[in-house]
Design an enzyme around this catalytic site. Structure first.
Site: not given
Length: 790
Positions: A55, A465, A663, A667
């Site tokens: 837990c 993009d 990509d 960016d």
């Protein structure tokens, strides 16, 4: 000659001298650890699998034990994944010492190796199965002895016969108490010794009280507890609890453990060629760069390398998300973690461990598996106070009922202790999140941040993009056009541009580098200094004569565009001497194509109610053409990184929840500023990409599928939390009122935890491919217009 000595059993993490010496051997650290920071820090990050935890309270206890060890800088424990991440300093502590601290806290830590973790899971499941079988057999026997007492008419059973049935039930209950209930009692005693509370403490108290009350009634039938015994309720709710735990263990191993199944793909041992040319099987962690190994069909490649003998087909699904095998002939590169499918091949090892792309993937997945989403952190914070409240509620219920019937009062307390255990609440969020992350990982989408799943579910706007994202990352060089008066021919201009482009990972730069390599004539490369890449703009350097060279779009290079250049992507190479005007040296015409599934991906997003935008550093005409091909209405070109950032902030100011897909090469600021972000493309350095998700393959449709799965995940989380809350709200009053027997409380507790895990298990099914309508909307790949700024 091939030899395969039997593999030694994995070392126990106890503080035996042999085991400690093995774990503390620096050569063994690479198997479950990686260095972090600068070498002077001598810090290592280790991942271990934990045994004995059930837990969130257990996770907090292990974290506290680890952080109390001098030299341990950081410790993160996940109750759902049953794994821990430990950052420690080699100059102050050794692995055996902080593993010993885990053991002293009452748990076991095993290096997160495939063989060790698999053996631990199998051992734990076998023990759980045996306990469940013993509890089930004894429950049936006790129920058989209790049946006459329930259905006999007055006078049918003599006092001697009734007492005999009680004694038989007591004897049959002993194996349940001494063996089947072992995990509950050991965990509770451990908590008492360390002065803490976990979810096993109320369960153990309930079991002990039930057995004590029944034993008192058996030994003293005329006493205050002699009018009734509860062996049937005791064995029944123990059986229900163990049933729930065993099924939960199986389901968590199959669903939340999907991350581990993806990570543990490297072989435990390999065939390495020796000096005599023969092959000997050794442990994979003993490999070194430069070794030659033989990989048999069905085995995974242990590192990145190159085939030096033979040919085969490889399964690279983990690296690309595509299940189609790829041909790997002699001289071809192979990747760690991919599987050899067809024939034995000899491979020269070039990279191992964290230096491989598989190593980067594992590092990201391990980090994500140990993160605690916001809702899980909230559940962890309230778990311990809730347990204290459970104990107080049980005590008050017993005090309320004691004057009426002491035996009944104690059984009411038992029902309260059992039924209110918050296991389901603690499992509700992390099990669902880990299941979804494992499902995405199997399809080539890495979850870098579990919190990103919650953020992605709320996205209503996605910004794409262009180059390398909507269009295929691979560009081709169509033509080299030296400028009149530049003094360069095509070969010279290409060589000079490639000298700059080698310092960039942008698809346009890579196209120039590849073309220059294919056309190389053996001449010396131009000498350049101070080469810099300006993200989103271009490359600049200083030539041997002091002139400044520029490589990028016409605007960046400082030259006027040529009419008609919009017909294709163009990179410009220019030169500036002193304070003069930049002189164009050459123009490089490139070509790019829309990804085959781009239109289908955009159609799926629009069907999901998401607004789609295109922001590109390319010229606006090129951006508009690509947007039209992909089915995007709102598009803008000529966007520098700061322009994209401002547009992103404007959307967020309007209350939009924005995701960015880029990509990952230029960016970074925009990806980091979005609510959630995707780094798309196989060329992305995973350790540097500023994103919540990394798409490893070439399929853009993974983005809408990840969005749909994130929404499903949050629905499952909300369902789990609602169920856990409703269950406690309904059952706690019934237990306090004395209307819920102990066996029904045990059934309810087991069912609540099991329901949460089973509900999360539904997320293991991938949302599926694009619907037929979206597939039909896809258009053939077509050339886009211009190159985004290098």
């Amino acid at each position: 000659m091939l030899s395969s000595p039997p593999r030694a059993a994995p070392p126990e993490p106890a503080q035996a001298p042999e085991a400690a010496a093995l774990i503390d051997d620096p050569q063994e650290w690479q198997a479950f650890s990686r260095p972090v920071g600068v070498p002077e820090d001598a810090c290592w990050e280790s991942h271990v699998v934990l045994e004995g935890m059930h837990c969130a309270a257990c996770a907090l206890a292990i974290e506290a034990a680890l952080r109390s060890v001098p030299g341990v800088a950081q410790a993160d424990v996940s109750a759902a994944a049953q794994r821990a991440r430990v950052v420690w300093q080699a100059g102050q502590v050794r692995p055996s010492q902080w593993m010993g601290a885990v053991m002293r806290a009452g748990y076991r830590a095993v290096p997160a190796l495939d063989a060790f973790a698999r053996e631990q899971r199998q051992r734990e499941q076998r023990r759980a199965l045996w306990r469940w079988l013993v509890a089930g057999f004894c429950m049936m026997q006790v129920m058989m002895y209790a049946w006459p007492a329930y259905h006999a008419m007055p006078g049918d059973l003599t006092p001697e016969m009734e007492q005999l049935l009680r004694w038989a039930s007591w004897v049959i209950s002993l194996p349940v108490m001494l063996f089947a209930c072992g995990p509950f009692f050991s965990s509770a005693l451990r908590d008492v010794r360390h002065g803490r509370i976990s979810m096993d403490l109320p369960v153990a108290l309930g079991i002990a009280i039930s057995f004590a009350v029944s034993t008192a009634g058996t030994f003293d039938a005329a006493g205050p507890f002699g009018h009734e015994v509860y062996y049937d309720s005791l064995t029944m709710f123990v059986f229900f609890l163990l049933t729930g735990r065993w099924l939960e263990l199986r389901l968590r191993s199959r669903t939340a453990g999907a991350l581990e199944s993806v990570m543990n793909r490297l072989p435990d041992s390999v065939l390495r060629r020796g000096a005599d040319g023969g092959f000997t099987r050794i442990a994979a962690r003993r490999l070194a760069v430069g070794d030659t190994v033989r990989v048999l069909p069905g085995e995974a490649f242990p590192g990145d390398g190159r085939i030096v003998r033979g040919s085969t087909q490889a399964d690279e699904a983990l690296l690309t998300g595509e299940s189609t095998p790829v041909l790997r002939a002699e001289g071809s590169a192979v990747a760690a973690g991919s599987h050899n499918l067809l024939a034995a091949v000899d491979v020269l090892i070039e990279r191992l461990g964290p230096q491989t792309r598989f190593g980067e993937i594992v590092a990201l997945m391990e980090s994500a598996a140990l993160q605690k989403p916001r809702l899980a952190q909230l559940a962890d914070r309230i778990a311990r106070p809730f347990l204290v409240a459970v104990l107080l509620a049980a005590g008050l219920a017993a005090a309320w009922w004691w004057p009426t019937d002491p035996g009944h009062a104690l059984m009411v307390a038992v029902a309260v202790l059992i039924v209110t255990c918050p296991c389901a609440l603690s499992l509700a969020t992390p099990v669902a999140m880990l299941t979804a992350a494992g499902t995405l990982a199997r399809q080539g989408v890495l979850v870098r941040n579990l919190q990103g799943l919650e953020a992605l579910a709320g996205v209503d706007t996605i910004v794409f993009d262009k180059t390398g994202t909507l269009t295929e990352g691979g560009l081709g060089l169509d033509a080299v056009r030296p400028a009149p008066g530049s003094g360069l021919d095509a070969a010279g201009a290409l060589a000079l541009a490639a000298a700059l482009a080698r310092h960039s990972l942008h698809p346009a730069s890579q196209a120039i580098v590849q073309a220059a390599g294919a056309a190389a004539s053996g001449g010396a490369a131009p000498e350049l200094a101070d080469v810099q890449e300006l993200p989103g703009r271009g490359l600049q350097a200083r030539a041997a004569d002091g002139a400044v060279l520029w490589l990028g779009s016409a605007r960046f290079a400082g030259v006027a565009p040529v009419p008609g250049e919009d017909a294709g992507p163009v990179v410009v190479l220019s030169r500036q001497s002193g304070q003069g005007v930049p002189q164009c040296l050459a123009r490089f015409a490139l070509s790019e194509a829309l990804r085959p599934d781009a239109a289908a991906a955009i159609a799926q997003l629009r069907e999901a109610g998401v607004q789609v935008l295109l922001l590109s550093g390319d010229r606006d005409a090129a951006a508009q053409r690509v947007a039209a091909l992909a089915g995007i209405v709102d598009a803008a070109g000529d966007c520098a990184p700061q322009d994209k950032w401002q547009r992103l902030q404007a959307l967020q100011a309007q209350g939009r929840y924005v995701a960015m897909v880029g990509d990952g090469l230029n960016d970074g600021p925009v990806l980091a500023g979005a609510h959630v972000s995707f780094a798309f493309g196989r060329a992305v350095p995973l350790a540097q990409a500023q994103s919540d998700f990394a798409v490893l393959g070439e399929r853009l449709v993974r983005v809408p599928q990840a969005l749909l799965l994130a929404r499903r995940t949050m629905r499952v989380v909300r369902q789990n939390l609602a169920w856990a809350a409703a269950y406690n709200a309904l059952c706690v009053p019934l237990a306090v009122a004395g209307w819920m027997p102990a066996w029904l409380a045990g059934l309810g507790m087991a069912a609540s935890s099991l329901l949460v895990v089973m509900n999360a298990a539904r997320l293991a099914r991938w949302p599926g491919e694009a619907p037929a309508t979206a597939q039909a909307a896809a258009t053939p790949a077509a050339p886009a217009a211009v190159l985004e700024a290098v």
